[in-house]
Design a protein around this motif. Structure first.
Motif, PDB file in Angstrom:
ATOM      1  N   LEU A  13     -14.689  -6.515 -39.819  1.00  0.00           N
ATOM      2  CA  LEU A  13     -15.195  -7.102 -41.066  1.00  0.00           C
ATOM      3  C   LEU A  13     -16.518  -7.827 -40.816  1.00  0.00           C
ATOM      4  O   LEU A  13     -16.833  -8.217 -39.695  1.00  0.00           O
ATOM      5  N   GLN A  14     -17.251  -8.037 -41.902  1.00  0.00           N
ATOM      6  CA  GLN A  14     -18.455  -8.875 -41.822  1.00  0.00           C
ATOM      7  C   GLN A  14     -18.016 -10.320 -41.619  1.00  0.00           C
ATOM      8  O   GLN A  14     -16.916 -10.697 -42.042  1.00  0.00           O
ATOM      9  N   ASP A  15     -18.894 -11.134 -41.024  1.00  0.00           N
ATOM     10  CA  ASP A  15     -18.558 -12.550 -40.786  1.00  0.00           C
ATOM     11  C   ASP A  15     -18.112 -13.241 -42.075  1.00  0.00           C
ATOM     12  O   ASP A  15     -17.151 -14.003 -42.082  1.00  0.00           O
ATOM     13  N   ALA A  16     -18.847 -12.966 -43.171  1.00  0.00           N
ATOM     14  CA  ALA A  16     -18.551 -13.653 -44.437  1.00  0.00           C
ATOM     15  C   ALA A  16     -17.163 -13.263 -44.962  1.00  0.00           C
ATOM     16  O   ALA A  16     -16.422 -14.103 -45.482  1.00  0.00           O
ATOM     17  N   GLU A  17     -16.806 -11.984 -44.790  1.00  0.00           N
ATOM     18  CA  GLU A  17     -15.473 -11.526 -45.256  1.00  0.00           C
ATOM     19  C   GLU A  17     -14.374 -12.190 -44.419  1.00  0.00           C
ATOM     20  O   GLU A  17     -13.342 -12.603 -44.943  1.00  0.00           O
ATOM     21  N   ARG A  18     -14.633 -12.257 -43.111  1.00  0.00           N
ATOM     22  CA  ARG A  18     -13.650 -12.859 -42.210  1.00  0.00           C
ATOM     23  C   ARG A  18     -13.447 -14.334 -42.561  1.00  0.00           C
ATOM     24  O   ARG A  18     -12.334 -14.830 -42.606  1.00  0.00           O
ATOM     25  N   LYS A  19     -14.548 -14.997 -42.855  1.00  0.00           N
ATOM     26  CA  LYS A  19     -14.477 -16.426 -43.169  1.00  0.00           C
ATOM     27  C   LYS A  19     -13.756 -16.635 -44.510  1.00  0.00           C
ATOM     28  O   LYS A  19     -12.942 -17.552 -44.660  1.00  0.00           O
ATOM     29  N   ALA A  20     -14.062 -15.760 -45.481  1.00  0.00           N
ATOM     30  CA  ALA A  20     -13.423 -15.894 -46.795  1.00  0.00           C
ATOM     31  C   ALA A  20     -11.907 -15.737 -46.665  1.00  0.00           C
ATOM     32  O   ALA A  20     -11.128 -16.459 -47.302  1.00  0.00           O
ATOM     33  N   LEU A  21     -11.502 -14.800 -45.813  1.00  0.00           N
ATOM     34  CA  LEU A  21     -10.069 -14.563 -45.615  1.00  0.00           C
ATOM     35  C   LEU A  21      -9.407 -15.780 -44.953  1.00  0.00           C
ATOM     36  O   LEU A  21      -8.331 -16.229 -45.368  1.00  0.00           O
TER      37      LEU A  21
ATOM     38  N   ARG B 230      -9.226 -18.663 -47.476  1.00  0.00           N
ATOM     39  CA  ARG B 230      -8.184 -18.493 -48.494  1.00  0.00           C
ATOM     40  C   ARG B 230      -6.796 -18.726 -47.879  1.00  0.00           C
ATOM     41  O   ARG B 230      -5.928 -19.346 -48.486  1.00  0.00           O
TER      42      ARG B 230
ATOM     43  N   VAL C 279      -6.244  -6.726 -47.564  1.00  0.00           N
ATOM     44  CA  VAL C 279      -7.597  -6.632 -46.978  1.00  0.00           C
ATOM     45  C   VAL C 279      -7.567  -5.856 -45.663  1.00  0.00           C
ATOM     46  O   VAL C 279      -8.419  -5.013 -45.406  1.00  0.00           O
TER      47      VAL C 279
END
Ligand SMILES: [Fe+2]
Ligand SMILES: [Fe+2]
Length: 248
Positions: A223-231, A234, A146
């Motif tokens: 990154l977007q907040d949602a991408e950062r949170k997803a990473l 995980r 990512v």
């Protein structure tokens, strides 16, 4: 020092407004130093606490988290909690803490091995190996794809260095585990390998924390907040065992 999202049910609140900087600093240092797990402390300052708390955090080796709220004319409310009570809220904080946890586990198992207690060393080593493989999985297969970074052909860039270090570390780990595969070895057979692995890990973590994590941190900000949170979610799941079937 990590930022803190803490509740406001504070054990006590100490008014340090009007105190000179040296007095306030030594008082807060003592309060923070005495904080135990599950505890919290709050105090009032009449100046913005940013640089004050950052330097205090370094003195305390980042063992505390803090949160400041501006109270307008009444100054600032600062809340402290032990860092271990607060979930890491960034990927780099999560990995940094996992380094510390793995270091502690390794120091404990090395102590057992040095004392010749091989029957307790074996399960501790198995736990440690699982934790280390999960950590490497997060860095190699969750984050790297990512937050891809440029690599040079000489493999001296921070990402290539990390990947090469991981190969060597996993090789040394498998070698060490192999010594336990046919019953318990003698302490003298394993402690040199443990010392070697310990040195390699310390160097590796230092390189990551100083060379790679700041670069990853910059990339994370894009990154977007949602991408950062997803990473982050995980990575937490993997460290908790969610992808153990795929570990190296
Ligand atoms: Fe690593
Ligand atoms: Fe790491």
């Amino acid at each position: 020092m990590e930022a803190l999202q803490c509740p406001t049910d504070l054990a006590h609140c100490i008014d340090l407004r009007g105190s000179d900087a040296l007095t306030a600093r030594s008082r807060v240092y003592r309060l923070a130093h005495e904080l135990s797990p599950g505890g919290s402390v709050a105090f009032l300052l009449d100046v913005a606490p940013g640089s004050f708390m950052e330097s205090l955090g370094q003195q305390l080796r980042h063992r505390i988290c803090w949160k400041a709220s501006a109270l307008g004319q009444d100054g600032w409310l600062v809340e402290l909690r032990p860092r271990e009570d607060v979930e890491p809220d960034t990927l780099m904080a999560l990995l940094g803490r996992d380094h510390e946890r793995l270091d502690r586990l390794f120091a404990e198992l090395l102590q057992e091995a040095n004392a010749g207690k091989m029957s307790t060393t074996a399960p501790m080593l198995a736990d440690y190996a699982l934790g280390l493989r999960r950590h490497v999985h997060v860095e190699n297969l969750v984050i790297t794809p990512v937050l891809d970074l440029p690599r040079d052909v000489a493999r001296r860039d921070p990402l290539s260095t990390m990947l090469d270090d991981h190969d060597r570390i996993l090789e040394e780990l498998h070698l060490l585990l192999g010594l336990f595969s046919e019953g318990l070895p003698e302490a003298w057979e394993v402690t040199p390998f443990m010392a070697m692995l310990s040195g390699a890990l310390a160097k590796h973590e230092g390189r990551e924390e100083q060379g790679l994590f700041p670069v990853w941190d910059m990339r994370l900000k894009s990154l977007q907040d949602a991408e950062r949170k997803a990473l982050l979610d995980r990575a937490k799941d993997v460290l908790g065992g969610a992808e153990d079937a795929a570990l190296a």
